[in-house]
Design an enzyme around this catalytic site. Structure first.
Site, PDB file in Angstrom:
ATOM      1  N   GLY A  90      44.930  32.653  49.106  1.00 31.57           N
ATOM      2  CA  GLY A  90      45.660  33.658  48.341  1.00 31.57           C
ATOM      3  C   GLY A  90      44.751  34.740  47.805  1.00 31.57           C
ATOM      4  O   GLY A  90      45.206  35.707  47.198  1.00 31.57           O
ATOM      5  N   THR A  91      43.453  34.586  48.047  1.00 31.43           N
ATOM      6  CA  THR A  91      42.478  35.523  47.493  1.00 31.43           C
ATOM      7  C   THR A  91      42.257  36.737  48.385  1.00 31.43           C
ATOM      8  O   THR A  91      41.698  37.733  47.945  1.00 31.43           O
ATOM      9  CB  THR A  91      41.138  34.809  47.288  1.00 31.43           C
ATOM     10  OG1 THR A  91      40.844  34.074  48.483  1.00 31.43           O
ATOM     11  CG2 THR A  91      41.210  33.847  46.128  1.00 31.43           C
ATOM     12  N   ARG A 114      29.545  44.301  43.730  1.00 33.10           N
ATOM     13  CA  ARG A 114      30.378  45.059  44.643  1.00 33.10           C
ATOM     14  C   ARG A 114      31.796  44.491  44.686  1.00 33.10           C
ATOM     15  O   ARG A 114      31.976  43.280  44.789  1.00 33.10           O
ATOM     16  CB  ARG A 114      29.787  45.010  46.058  1.00 33.10           C
ATOM     17  CG  ARG A 114      30.673  45.737  47.038  1.00 33.10           C
ATOM     18  CD  ARG A 114      30.163  45.727  48.458  1.00 33.10           C
ATOM     19  NE  ARG A 114      31.137  46.453  49.272  1.00 33.10           N
ATOM     20  CZ  ARG A 114      31.021  46.667  50.564  1.00 33.10           C
ATOM     21  NH1 ARG A 114      29.968  46.223  51.209  1.00 33.10           N
ATOM     22  NH2 ARG A 114      31.939  47.331  51.209  1.00 33.10           N
ATOM     23  N   GLN A 138      43.739  39.750  41.644  1.00 31.50           N
ATOM     24  CA  GLN A 138      43.080  38.532  41.162  1.00 31.50           C
ATOM     25  C   GLN A 138      42.958  38.539  39.644  1.00 31.50           C
ATOM     26  O   GLN A 138      43.229  37.548  38.976  1.00 31.50           O
ATOM     27  CB  GLN A 138      41.671  38.417  41.762  1.00 31.50           C
ATOM     28  CG  GLN A 138      41.650  37.941  43.195  1.00 31.50           C
ATOM     29  CD  GLN A 138      42.131  36.513  43.323  1.00 31.50           C
ATOM     30  OE1 GLN A 138      41.649  35.627  42.640  1.00 31.50           O
ATOM     31  NE2 GLN A 138      43.112  36.305  44.169  1.00 31.50           N
ATOM     32  N   LYS A 190      29.673  39.481  43.496  1.00 29.57           N
ATOM     33  CA  LYS A 190      29.505  38.385  42.534  1.00 29.57           C
ATOM     34  C   LYS A 190      30.652  37.369  42.571  1.00 29.57           C
ATOM     35  O   LYS A 190      30.474  36.239  42.142  1.00 29.57           O
ATOM     36  CB  LYS A 190      29.372  38.934  41.118  1.00 29.57           C
ATOM     37  CG  LYS A 190      27.970  39.467  40.810  1.00 29.57           C
ATOM     38  CD  LYS A 190      27.843  39.837  39.354  1.00 29.57           C
ATOM     39  CE  LYS A 190      26.408  40.203  39.003  1.00 29.57           C
ATOM     40  NZ  LYS A 190      26.330  40.665  37.599  1.00 29.57           N
ATOM     41  N   GLY A 191      31.804  37.765  42.993  1.00 28.32           N
ATOM     42  CA  GLY A 191      32.911  36.800  42.989  1.00 28.32           C
ATOM     43  C   GLY A 191      33.759  36.974  41.753  1.00 28.32           C
ATOM     44  O   GLY A 191      33.255  37.073  40.637  1.00 28.32           O
ATOM     45  N   GLY A 235      37.263  35.465  41.543  1.00 27.87           N
ATOM     46  CA  GLY A 235      38.472  34.632  41.510  1.00 27.87           C
ATOM     47  C   GLY A 235      38.675  33.876  40.214  1.00 27.87           C
ATOM     48  O   GLY A 235      39.793  33.542  39.848  1.00 27.87           O
ATOM     49  N   GLU A 236      37.585  33.566  39.529  1.00 31.44           N
ATOM     50  CA  GLU A 236      37.707  32.724  38.340  1.00 31.44           C
ATOM     51  C   GLU A 236      37.305  33.435  37.052  1.00 31.44           C
ATOM     52  O   GLU A 236      37.430  32.880  35.970  1.00 31.44           O
ATOM     53  CB  GLU A 236      36.876  31.455  38.536  1.00 31.44           C
ATOM     54  CG  GLU A 236      37.470  30.576  39.627  1.00 31.44           C
ATOM     55  CD  GLU A 236      36.566  29.439  40.045  1.00 31.44           C
ATOM     56  OE1 GLU A 236      36.818  28.306  39.646  1.00 31.44           O
ATOM     57  OE2 GLU A 236      35.593  29.688  40.792  1.00 31.44           O
TER      58      GLU A 236
HETATM   59 MO1  MOS Z   1      37.742  26.671  42.006  1.00 34.54          MO
HETATM   60  S1  MOS Z   1      38.387  25.505  40.444  1.00 34.54           S
HETATM   61  O1  MOS Z   1      36.076  26.376  41.969  1.00 34.54           O
HETATM   62  O2  MOS Z   1      38.582  26.082  43.346  1.00 34.54           O
END
Ligand code: MOS
Length: 742
Positions: free
Chosen positions: A465-466, A630, A640, A703-704, A706-707
């Site tokens: 989903g990302t 980036r 996200q 860097k990411g 999603g969280e």
């Molecule tokens: Mo995430 S909780 O590291 O899938």
């Protein structure tokens, strides 16, 4: 113009529409349980109604009499399944509790599986399975008699004499917080379809780690990994719950083998609360010693986390809380409480969601004590090194605060609680930091380019989903110099080159780094075809270059290994990352490991309105500003962050899995009683993408994200609620009843 590969562009992400958008909105996207198999049988699980005890009898007569029932699996006929190692840091199994009995170690443990010609027959028979138990009183959670304690084994941050610095501090804060159990509740349920072709097994199952699934399924069945094929093209939400093997998968594969027929399982929503993982409840004690000017000299953070009897699962977010600011000294520790529960697991931003909620609430309490603006308190404690002397690759925390504060209109805030009233509504403004460690892992990819400009990228990445297909295509289009719509991407299959678990927000960074490497290697070959005149010819047409090389297509396979993954940089596990990756071992490094700290940051501002009489809590406005290197795609990034902040608001005000302490069972294991935000709960929500360049984190500079976005939200809401009401709620979630005053 040079033929050398240009440096990657930073902060240039086009808002390209998602590759999978059309498939998803038209219902064409095939999720694991949609995959067609020939003549499937259907499975239904039977789960334990007790949390602790022993199975004393199994009576299958009534169940077997249901027309269409093919077989029933219990602990008496599943002994061929092997015990798979619990993977405490990804890979492996979610829990050591894998047997169907006779020992019962948590509520909802799988004790039987019925397989029938139809789903309805399997379900009817499952209700007719009679199992007798010798039940014992379970220990549900903190404070229950009979739990045991252990200490987290990994080295946690400690620097200087934090006790003495606290003693000597002018201003002292000593506070406790707690967070509840939460469940992922992805819309897609936990499903598994298994089909054998002689000794070769195909498994369709939503997965965040194709090679983890492939290797762990093989271990569970005692067969060679090259006999296992796993496919998971689309995942309908995972959030950490689909990163490792749960006990259901081996069972379904075993049944399919025995029946010589494909078997399909779709577990129910309530079963999903106990057959997979969850975010464990936590408790925190934070002590901060500061000078009157706000400079913090001492930071103590001790966490307590619930886990199962056998497994030492912990998130240990003190590693991140101890590094959020330039604390003079730090002292941290984490204690595990072993209860009669299933093993918890990763859930979106596992370490930082509970631990940064605690820290960022404490920072607000300190600001109140100091009579200081909460943003200024963060500024005073911003740093270029953590307490152990490590520097960051980049750190844009205060830029995020400045941009979000301006957009929010923070300067108009009056500090006194309850001072911003609008009729019957008490207005509160609060803020908090978001932070997430930047992880990066070894990854592989194959890229093919044809002379007509069409490209294909293959890697066993995970479309959870990302938007991984979209960003991998964007990176390939950029490096190969072809239009985006000419790039085809294949992911979600264990026959493709391996990439790390889609966890720890590493996937875009790891995958884009390796796609970039493969594309650059391919282009180097193509450009070299011009011989000594390569540089001069670099501007020539693609067709011309291919013609000089005498081929129609070029293909390149690349392996990317992050420098910090070298043997002595991390643990011995990573001596040969590529081999380990093929074997399903997660290879993530980064965050607090390596020579420098790698983190992404954000600042979140929340307005709450609390009704003066009813104590109803609304969130009319939220602003989040985030800097994460980036941004590959500003549209998917924006989505996200929005989803994450909405989740954060939910964790502040709604979410909790309620557990009955008498029997250690969840009482709200459905989406009617498990509260999550709906549209009416979310009004104005603004996301700011703060530009940041980082050429050290990884080749892609990513860097990411999603969280990152749901870290800090709960604290920002709690701080806003304090500002509105003068009531400091230290136990999430914050509900109206906690704001009632005499
Ligand atoms: Mo995430 S909780 O590291 O899938």
């Amino acid at each position: 113009m040079s033929a050398a590969a240009p440096k990657p562009k930073q902060n240039q992400g086009e808002p390209a529409p998602r590759y999978d958008a059309r498939l998803k909105v038209t219902g064409e996207a095939r999720y694991a349980s949609d995959m067609p198999v020939n003549n499937p049988a259907f499975a239904f699980l039977v789960t334990s109604p007790i949390a602790r005890g022993t199975i004393t009898s199994i009576d299958l007569n009534a169940a077997k009499a249901v027309p269409g029932v093919l077989d029933i699996f219990t602990h008496e006929n599943t002994g061929d399944l092997k015990e798979v190692k619990f993977g405490s840091s990804g890979g492996g199994a979610t829990t050591s509790i894998q047997d169907l009995g006779p020992k019962i170690q948590h509520d909802g443990q799988i004790v039987a599986m019925v397989v029938a010609d139809t789903f309805e027959a399997a379900r009817e028979a499952a209700y007719k399975v009679k199992i007798g138990y010798d039940a014992e009183a379970p220990s549900a959670s903190f404070e229950a008699p009979g739990t045991s304690e252990s200490t987290v084994k990994k080295k946690l941050p400690n620097a200087g004499d934090a006790d003495k610095a606290f003693e000597d501090a002018e201003v002292k804060l000593d506070v406790a917080y707690s967070t509840p159990t939460e469940h992922h509740n992805a819309i897609e349920l936990f499903t598994t379809t298994a089909a054998w072709d002689n000794d070769e097994l195909t498994v369709y199952e939503p997965s965040q780690f194709m090679y983890g699934a492939k290797n762990t399924i093989a271990a569970k069945l005692g067969i060679k990994p090259d006999k296992v094929h796993v496919a998971s093209h689309f995942v309908g939400g995972a959030f950490g719950s689909k990163a490792q093997l749960t006990p259901r998968t081996g069972l379904v594969a075993l049944a399919a083998k025995k029946l010589n027929r494909p078997v399909k399982l779709v577990a129910t929503r309530d079963q999903g609360f106990t057959i997979a993982t969850y975010r464990a409840e936590t408790r925190h004690v934070i002590k901060i010693g500061a000078a009157r000017d706000g400079k913090i000299a001492s930071f103590h953070h001790h966490g307590w986390e619930v886990t199962s009897r056998p497994d030492d699962y912990s998130v240990a977010g003190v590693e991140d809380s101890a590094r959020l600011y330039g604390f003079g000294t730090v002292k941290t520790g984490v204690t595990l409480i072993h209860a009669d529960r299933n093993t918890p697991g990763f859930m979106r931003s596992p370490p930082v969601v509970p631990y940064i909620y605690a820290l960022e609430s404490a920072m607000d309490e300190l600001a109140v004590k100091l009579n200081m603006d909460p943003v200024e308190l963060r500024r005073v404690n911003d740093a270029t090194k953590d307490a152990t002397g490590k520097e960051w690759t980049s750190r844009s925390l205060m830029r995020c605060y400045d941009e979000a504060a301006t957009a929010f209109g923070w300067s108009k805030r009056t500090p006194q609680p309850g001072s911003m009233r609008d009729g019957d509504w008490l207005i509160g403004w609060g803020c908090a930091s978001a932070v997430y460690p930047t992880h990066i892992g070894a990854a592989t990819a194959r890229v093919r380019l044809s002379s007509d400009g069409r490209a294909r990228v293959q890697l066993a990445a995970h479309e959870i989903g990302t938007g991984i297909m979209t960003v991998a295509a964007q990176m390939a289009a950029e490096r190969l110099g072809v239009p985006l719509d000419q790039v085809q991407v294949e992911v979600g299959d264990s026959r493709l080159p391996p990439v790390p678990v889609a966890g720890g927000s590493n996937q875009t960074a790891s995958c884009c780094s390796v796609v970039m490497k493969a594309c650059d290697a391919l282009m180097a070959k193509l450009n070299a075809a011009g011989g000594e005149n390569a540089a001069a010819n670099a501007g020539n047409s693609l067709e011309g270059k291919f013609a000089r090389l005498g081929v129609e297509t070029l293909e390149e396979y690349a392996e990317f290994v992050p420098p910090a993954a070298e043997p002595n940089a991390v643990t011995g596990l990573f001596t040969n990352p590529i081999k380990k990756l093929y074997e399903g071992v997660p290879t993530l490094v980064g965050g607090s490991t390596g020579k420098k700290l790698m983190y992404a940051y954000g600042a979140e501002f929340i307005e709450v309105r609390v009704h003066a009489l009813t104590r109803e809590i609304r969130v009319p406005r939220a602003v989040g500003a985030f800097a994460a290197g980036r941004i590959m795609n500003t549209r998917t990034a924006h989505s996200q962050y929005m989803g994450a902040m909405i989740w954060g608001i939910g964790s502040a005000l709604h979410e909790a899995s309620e557990i009955d302490p008498r029997n250690a069972r969840y009482v709200n294991d459905n989406l009617a009683d498990y509260l999550v935000p709906v549209n009416a709960d979310i009004q104005q929500l603004d996301i700011i993408l703060v530009p940041e360049e980082d050429h050290e984190v990884n080749p892609a500079g990513v860097k990411g994200i999603g969280e990152l976005g749901n870290v800090g939200t709960a604290a920002a809401v709690a701080n806003a609620v304090y500002h509105a009401t003068g009531i400091r709620v230290r136990e999430l979630p914050i509900r109206a009843e906690k704001l009632l005053t005499a």
